[in-house]
Design an enzyme around this catalytic site. Structure first.
Site, PDB file in Angstrom:
ATOM      1  N   HIS A 216       4.709   0.900   0.656  1.00 59.76           N
ATOM      2  CA  HIS A 216       4.433   0.934  -0.550  1.00 59.76           C
ATOM      3  C   HIS A 216       5.605   1.954  -1.573  1.00 59.76           C
ATOM      4  O   HIS A 216       5.413   1.714  -2.468  1.00 59.76           O
ATOM      5  CB  HIS A 216       3.083   1.551  -1.027  1.00 59.76           C
ATOM      6  CG  HIS A 216       2.822   3.021  -0.551  1.00 59.76           C
ATOM      7  ND1 HIS A 216       2.192   3.248   0.782  1.00 59.76           N
ATOM      8  CD2 HIS A 216       2.909   4.134  -0.941  1.00 59.76           C
ATOM      9  CE1 HIS A 216       2.146   4.489   0.702  1.00 59.76           C
ATOM     10  NE2 HIS A 216       2.599   5.103  -0.376  1.00 59.76           N
TER      11      HIS A 216
ATOM     12  N   SER B  23       4.097  10.289   1.308  1.00 59.49           N
ATOM     13  CA  SER B  23       4.004   9.106   1.860  1.00 59.49           C
ATOM     14  C   SER B  23       5.278   8.543   2.809  1.00 59.49           C
ATOM     15  O   SER B  23       6.413   8.875   2.271  1.00 59.49           O
ATOM     16  CB  SER B  23       3.609   8.042   0.803  1.00 59.49           C
ATOM     17  OG  SER B  23       2.432   8.250   0.117  1.00 59.49           O
TER      18      SER B  23
ATOM     19  N   ASP C 299       1.512  -1.497   6.195  1.00 56.39           N
ATOM     20  CA  ASP C 299       2.180  -0.538   5.100  1.00 56.39           C
ATOM     21  C   ASP C 299       3.407   0.342   5.691  1.00 56.39           C
ATOM     22  O   ASP C 299       3.347   1.615   5.719  1.00 56.39           O
ATOM     23  CB  ASP C 299       1.042   0.497   4.669  1.00 56.39           C
ATOM     24  CG  ASP C 299       1.564   1.353   3.541  1.00 56.39           C
ATOM     25  OD1 ASP C 299       2.543   0.787   2.637  1.00 56.39           O
ATOM     26  OD2 ASP C 299       0.946   2.294   3.214  1.00 56.39           O
TER      27      ASP C 299
END
Length: 462
Positions: free
Chosen positions: A194, A307, A224
């Protein structure tokens, strides 16, 4: 001359007449009148024959003496000093009439004086210090050994920071910031899908401040995860990969990332739980971008921008990839946008396998059992649907599930003895393994539980 004894009359002390001026001091008596007789000791020599004493005469009232003639006329009734009188005539010097200071006035004056003196002294001291050529140096601890224990947070950060990067991504409609870490000397960097999804430009900044462009190697939305690569960078410091199977609840961990674009931010915490079923994404609405993660839960603060960053153990080995956080509910008026101590990381064992496949082929494979699940089922467990997509059978003919004996309508309640509460959790448990791994499924059919052995198949990821 024969000595003669004479008894003089008692002295007379006169009070000072009113209105007369006297050069004598107060309290000094008037002079005693002299007696001039021929036999006295104080006779005066006359101007006549030598040796004859001049006769003396008492001055009469009719013929005043020369002294009396020159003096002013005395009052009619002379007042004599009477020591036995009720009010003796005497001069009393009462001194100067002084008013003494009260205690509070003395204290106030002393306090004001002290304050004034202190202020003046302080000002003079500051002025002297500023004008002095002496160097001002405050006490300070000496420089100590800058080394830290390798298993301390500072030691872990010092080891890992050179291999952690910040990604600045620009897309067609938006831009964002994420984190990644170096996998090998060839310049491969692992991050979240993402972070780089729909990226047009990717810039990678190292802890030294050097920034270079990167290209996308491959990505997978189901896990992901994504891999990008930089070229022409020397001195790359790949991070050592650990084993997420060794992680236990309570183990200390360190997270490194760029929360809100604050690069090289280090936070610390512990492993709060393992095997947490986490789903993220789903923004497209068709489920193609949903990621299923059998995650490690940590209380190390993780925020937007973390992230893709590494979660490290006490040996500075990567045990997870920070991917998601749990915030307060959207309808909560006190919703907190940042970390509330609920962070989730993809286990490195899963990340390692996916990264290897992305580097090798640009795509990742997913383990499957060859069945279609009823995602609307609200009971306990994962129910196999009656029909598949487009009217196809819910159990793929010749697939892993069909070979294991799974039938439409079966409810899978356990995977390798671990409870399964829904379809998402079953997918997460399966994807935590590799294609070809054997699993034991507990199936509820017609009110009876039975055990089925299945070997996982493979499907291409998205």
């Amino acid at each position: 001359m024969a000595d003669r004894q004479q008894t003089d009359p008692a002295p007379q002390w006169w009070s000072r007449p009113e209105g007369t001026a006297d050069s004598r001091r107060d309290g000094v008596p008037a002079p005693r009148p002299e007696t001039r007789d021929g036999g006295g000791e104080h006779g005066a020599e006359g101007d006549g024959a030598a040796g004859q004493a001049a006769p003396t005469q008492e001055p009469s009232a009719q013929e005043p003496s020369a002294h009396e003639a020159s003096a002013p006329e005395a009052p009619a009734h002379q007042v004599r000093y009477d020591p036995w009188g009720a009010q003796p005539l005497q001069a009393v010097d009462r001194g100067r009439d002084r008013r003494g200071f009260r205690l509070w006035q003395v204290a106030a004056l002393a306090a004001a004086t002290a304050l004034l003196a202190g202020g003046i002294g302080g000002w003079v001291g500051v002025l002297a210090e500023r004008q002095s050529s002496t160097r001002l140096e405050l006490p300070q601890a000496a420089v100590a050994d800058k080394g830290r224990a390798p298993d301390s947070v500072a030691g872990i950060a010092a080891t890992a920071l050179p291999g952690v990067v910040t990604l600045h991504v620009r897309g067609a409609k938006s831009s964002g910031t994420g984190t990644g870490f170096v996998l090998d000397p060839q310049g491969h960097i692992l991050t979240n899908n993402h972070v780089v999804a729909d990226a047009k430009e990717i810039a990678v900044t190292f802890s030294t401040g050097e920034s270079v462009t990167a290209e996308l190697v491959g990505r997978d939305s189901g896990y992901d995860l994504a891999v990008v690569k930089v070229s022409g960078v020397r001195g790359l410091r790949p991070l050592s990969l650990g084993n997420s199977e060794n992680v236990k609840v309570g183990d200390p961990v360190v997270a490194i990332g760029a929360p809100f674009d604050l690069s090289n931010t280090v936070t610390a915490g512990i492993i709060s739980a393992t095997g947490r079923p986490v789903t993220a994404g789903g923004d497209k609405g068709d489920g193609s971008d949903i990621s299923y993660v059998d995650a490690l839960q940590t209380d190390a603060p993780i925020n937007p921008g973390n992230s893709g960053g590494p979660l490290l153990d006490a040996r500075a080995h990567v045990v997870g990839i920070n991917s998601a956080i749990r915030g307060a509910d959207k309808d909560d008026p006190d919703r907190q946008g940042g970390s509330i101590g609920l962070g989730f990381a993809i286990p490195i064992n899963q990340g390692k396998r996916v990264a290897e496949e992305l580097i090798a082929t640009g795509r990742a494979t997913h383990p499957v059992i060859g069945v279609t699940l009823d995602m609307d089922y609200t009971g306990d467990g994962a129910r196999v649907g009656d029909k598949g997509e487009d009217g196809k059978p819910s159990v793929t003919a010749g697939g892993p599930g069909a070979r294991a004996g799974i039938r439409p309508g079966d409810v899978i309640t356990k995977v390798d003895g671990q409870r399964v509460r829904g379809g998402d959790e079953l997918i997460i448990k399966i994807r935590a393994h590799r294609p070809g791994d054997p699993l034991t499924l507990t199936v509820l059919r017609d009110g009876r539980e039975r055990t089925l052995d299945v070997v996982l198949g493979s499907a291409n990821g998205s």
